[in-house]
Design a protein around this motif. Structure first.
Motif, PDB file in Angstrom:
ATOM      1  N   ILE A 145       0.817  -1.208   0.000  1.00  0.00           N
ATOM      2  CA  ILE A 145       0.000   0.000   0.000  1.00  0.00           C
ATOM      3  C   ILE A 145       0.853   1.261   0.000  1.00  0.00           C
ATOM      4  N   GLY A 146       1.864   1.283   0.864  1.00  0.00           N
ATOM      5  CA  GLY A 146       2.672   2.484   0.964  1.00  0.00           C
ATOM      6  C   GLY A 146       3.916   2.274   1.804  1.00  0.00           C
ATOM      7  N   ILE A 147       4.774   3.283   1.803  1.00  0.00           N
ATOM      8  CA  ILE A 147       6.010   3.266   2.573  1.00  0.00           C
ATOM      9  C   ILE A 147       5.841   4.181   3.783  1.00  0.00           C
ATOM     10  N   LEU A 148       6.217   3.681   4.959  1.00  0.00           N
ATOM     11  CA  LEU A 148       6.117   4.461   6.183  1.00  0.00           C
ATOM     12  C   LEU A 148       7.390   5.278   6.376  1.00  0.00           C
ATOM     13  N   GLU A 149       7.259   6.583   6.237  1.00  0.00           N
ATOM     14  CA  GLU A 149       8.405   7.465   6.432  1.00  0.00           C
ATOM     15  C   GLU A 149       8.690   7.662   7.915  1.00  0.00           C
ATOM     16  N   THR A 150       7.624   7.599   8.747  1.00  0.00           N
ATOM     17  CA  THR A 150       7.743   7.697  10.205  1.00  0.00           C
ATOM     18  C   THR A 150       6.801   6.653  10.806  1.00  0.00           C
ATOM     19  N   LEU A 159       1.783   4.138  -2.737  1.00  0.00           N
ATOM     20  CA  LEU A 159       2.448   3.637  -3.932  1.00  0.00           C
ATOM     21  C   LEU A 159       1.467   3.466  -5.085  1.00  0.00           C
ATOM     22  N   SER A 160       2.000   3.387  -6.276  1.00  0.00           N
ATOM     23  CA  SER A 160       1.230   3.124  -7.494  1.00  0.00           C
ATOM     24  C   SER A 160       0.110   4.155  -7.648  1.00  0.00           C
ATOM     25  N   ASP A 161      -1.126   3.684  -7.841  1.00  0.00           N
ATOM     26  CA  ASP A 161      -2.260   4.585  -8.074  1.00  0.00           C
ATOM     27  C   ASP A 161      -3.083   4.805  -6.813  1.00  0.00           C
ATOM     28  N   ARG A 162      -2.432   4.694  -5.653  1.00  0.00           N
ATOM     29  CA  ARG A 162      -3.153   4.842  -4.389  1.00  0.00           C
ATOM     30  C   ARG A 162      -3.075   6.275  -3.873  1.00  0.00           C
ATOM     31  N   VAL A 163      -4.051   6.593  -3.010  1.00  0.00           N
ATOM     32  CA  VAL A 163      -4.175   7.934  -2.438  1.00  0.00           C
ATOM     33  C   VAL A 163      -4.383   7.805  -0.933  1.00  0.00           C
ATOM     34  N   GLY A 197       0.126   8.690  -4.803  1.00  0.00           N
ATOM     35  CA  GLY A 197       1.173   7.845  -5.338  1.00  0.00           C
ATOM     36  C   GLY A 197       1.710   8.387  -6.656  1.00  0.00           C
ATOM     37  N   PRO A 198       2.752   7.754  -7.204  1.00  0.00           N
ATOM     38  CA  PRO A 198       3.368   8.233  -8.439  1.00  0.00           C
ATOM     39  C   PRO A 198       2.526   7.996  -9.681  1.00  0.00           C
ATOM     40  N   GLY A 199       1.453   7.190  -9.567  1.00  0.00           N
ATOM     41  CA  GLY A 199       0.595   6.912 -10.712  1.00  0.00           C
ATOM     42  C   GLY A 199       0.666   5.456 -11.125  1.00  0.00           C
ATOM     43  N   TYR A 200      -0.233   5.068 -12.026  1.00  0.00           N
ATOM     44  CA  TYR A 200      -0.268   3.680 -12.483  1.00  0.00           C
ATOM     45  C   TYR A 200       0.531   3.523 -13.768  1.00  0.00           C
ATOM     46  N   LEU A 201       0.861   2.285 -14.083  1.00  0.00           N
ATOM     47  CA  LEU A 201       1.640   1.992 -15.290  1.00  0.00           C
ATOM     48  C   LEU A 201       0.707   1.695 -16.454  1.00  0.00           C
ATOM     49  N   ASP A 202       0.985   2.313 -17.617  1.00  0.00           N
ATOM     50  CA  ASP A 202       0.174   2.010 -18.790  1.00  0.00           C
ATOM     51  C   ASP A 202       0.728   0.768 -19.489  1.00  0.00           C
ATOM     52  N   GLU A 203       0.198   0.457 -20.648  1.00  0.00           N
ATOM     53  CA  GLU A 203       0.582  -0.770 -21.350  1.00  0.00           C
ATOM     54  C   GLU A 203       2.018  -0.742 -21.857  1.00  0.00           C
ATOM     55  N   GLY A 205       4.435   0.601 -19.898  1.00  0.00           N
ATOM     56  CA  GLY A 205       5.277   0.696 -18.710  1.00  0.00           C
ATOM     57  C   GLY A 205       5.581   2.111 -18.261  1.00  0.00           C
ATOM     58  N   LYS A 206       4.827   3.092 -18.767  1.00  0.00           N
ATOM     59  CA  LYS A 206       5.040   4.480 -18.385  1.00  0.00           C
ATOM     60  C   LYS A 206       4.065   4.880 -17.273  1.00  0.00           C
ATOM     61  N   ARG A 207       4.549   5.717 -16.355  1.00  0.00           N
ATOM     62  CA  ARG A 207       3.719   6.177 -15.253  1.00  0.00           C
ATOM     63  C   ARG A 207       2.742   7.248 -15.720  1.00  0.00           C
ATOM     64  N   ILE A 208       1.478   7.077 -15.363  1.00  0.00           N
ATOM     65  CA  ILE A 208       0.439   8.058 -15.667  1.00  0.00           C
ATOM     66  C   ILE A 208       0.080   8.782 -14.372  1.00  0.00           C
ATOM     67  N   PRO A 209       0.326  10.093 -14.266  1.00  0.00           N
ATOM     68  CA  PRO A 209       0.036  10.832 -13.030  1.00  0.00           C
ATOM     69  C   PRO A 209      -1.440  10.736 -12.650  1.00  0.00           C
ATOM     70  N   LEU A 210      -1.712  10.805 -11.359  1.00  0.00           N
ATOM     71  CA  LEU A 210      -3.085  10.703 -10.874  1.00  0.00           C
ATOM     72  C   LEU A 210      -3.822  12.041 -11.038  1.00  0.00           C
ATOM     73  N   PRO A 211      -5.157  11.990 -11.213  1.00  0.00           N
ATOM     74  CA  PRO A 211      -5.933  13.207 -11.477  1.00  0.00           C
ATOM     75  C   PRO A 211      -6.311  13.997 -10.234  1.00  0.00           C
ATOM     76  N   VAL A 212      -5.743  13.653  -9.074  1.00  0.00           N
ATOM     77  CA  VAL A 212      -6.030  14.389  -7.842  1.00  0.00           C
ATOM     78  C   VAL A 212      -4.716  14.885  -7.244  1.00  0.00           C
ATOM     79  N   SER A 213      -4.818  15.904  -6.404  1.00  0.00           N
ATOM     80  CA  SER A 213      -3.627  16.506  -5.800  1.00  0.00           C
ATOM     81  C   SER A 213      -3.816  16.631  -4.298  1.00  0.00           C
ATOM     82  N   THR A 214      -2.709  16.800  -3.605  1.00  0.00           N
ATOM     83  CA  THR A 214      -2.746  17.035  -2.164  1.00  0.00           C
ATOM     84  C   THR A 214      -3.612  18.257  -1.854  1.00  0.00           C
ATOM     85  N   GLY A 215      -4.493  18.103  -0.878  1.00  0.00           N
ATOM     86  CA  GLY A 215      -5.381  19.197  -0.493  1.00  0.00           C
ATOM     87  C   GLY A 215      -6.771  19.104  -1.085  1.00  0.00           C
TER      88      GLY A 215
END
Length: 249
Positions: A145-150, A159-163, A197-203, A205-215
């Protein structure tokens, strides 16, 4: 965790084993009562696959990751001892080893998680492995799901396409001003995006940014995602961007 068929070759496709000897795994068999064996025929039992002591290294294959899982809490924060049936199963661990990645289209995609990272993973993902008397888990990178920084979930890096979303506080009053008890307060499905997250991978292998932002304030599917509680008691949820219904403004 994933079910392990009791056939003696549960880990062949998931990892390579280093060491001497022939037998790599020793599945723990679970005996069913005689009266129920007929009903249970064809089912699988959940059990950790035990790696023989002669094997000292497990190398995950492809996009799989080997984690050393944390021990379940034996006490509450108030110091009350918990029986084994009430101990929460951990969903976090330390990355011990990673595979070489996978190929998508013409692109080689390496595993983006480093050895030593503290991560949180999906509750029923992967296969449990007992290695060197410690509990481990082999799972696909996409199940992390994600990396724990603290130590606080608010600092999780999805990670991936998660929020990662901070859940809105449930209303404690009706529109007419009547107080609501906890049992009748509607579970919120609205929150504020804390990290993406950094986005999902397309067919290719390229990362596609997510359509939402922090806030962003978002409306999400009511029963999706994995719920967590922050150090200060705040509720958070991590879900895939496909489970977001709308951006609120």
């Amino acid at each position: 965790m994933a079910s392990v068929q009791l056939c003696g070759a549960a880990a062949v496709g998931a990892a390579g084993f280093s060491g001497k000897g022939a037998a790599a795994v020793e599945p723990r068999r679970v005996a069913a009562p005689a009266a129920r064996r007929g009903a249970l025929r064809g089912l699988v039992a959940r059990a950790a696959t035990v790696v023989a002591p002669k094997y000292t290294t497990v190398k995950p294959l492809a996009d799989r990751v080997l984690l050393k899982t944390k021990t379940a809490e034996q006490k509450t924060t108030g110091g009350i001892l918990l029986p084994s049936t009430a101990q929460s199963k951990p969903q976090s661990g330390e990355v011990v080893s990673v595979g070489e990645g996978r190929t998508i289209g013409d692109s080689k995609v390496e595993v983006g998680i480093k050895v030593g990272a503290q991560v949180v993973y999906s509750k029923y993902a992967g296969m449990e492995v007992e290695l060197n008397d410690s509990n481990h888990l082999i799972l696909k990178e996409d199940d992390i799901i994600g990396i724990l920084e603290t130590e606080d979930v608010k600092d999780m890096k999805p990670l991936s396409d998660r929020v990662l979303i901070k859940v809105a506080v449930a209303e404690d009053k009706t529109a007419g001003g009547l107080l609501l008890t906890n049992s009748v307060q509607e579970k919120p499905s609205v929150g504020t995006v804390v990290a993406v997250g950094p986005g999902y991978l397309d067919e290719e292998g390229k990362r596609i940014p997510l359509p939402v932002s922090t806030g962003n304030s978002v409306l999400y599917s009511k029963y999706a995602g994995a719920e967590f509680k922050g150090a200060d008691g705040t509720n958070y949820i991590v879900l895939r961007v496909s489970d977001l219904m709308a951006i609120l403004s």
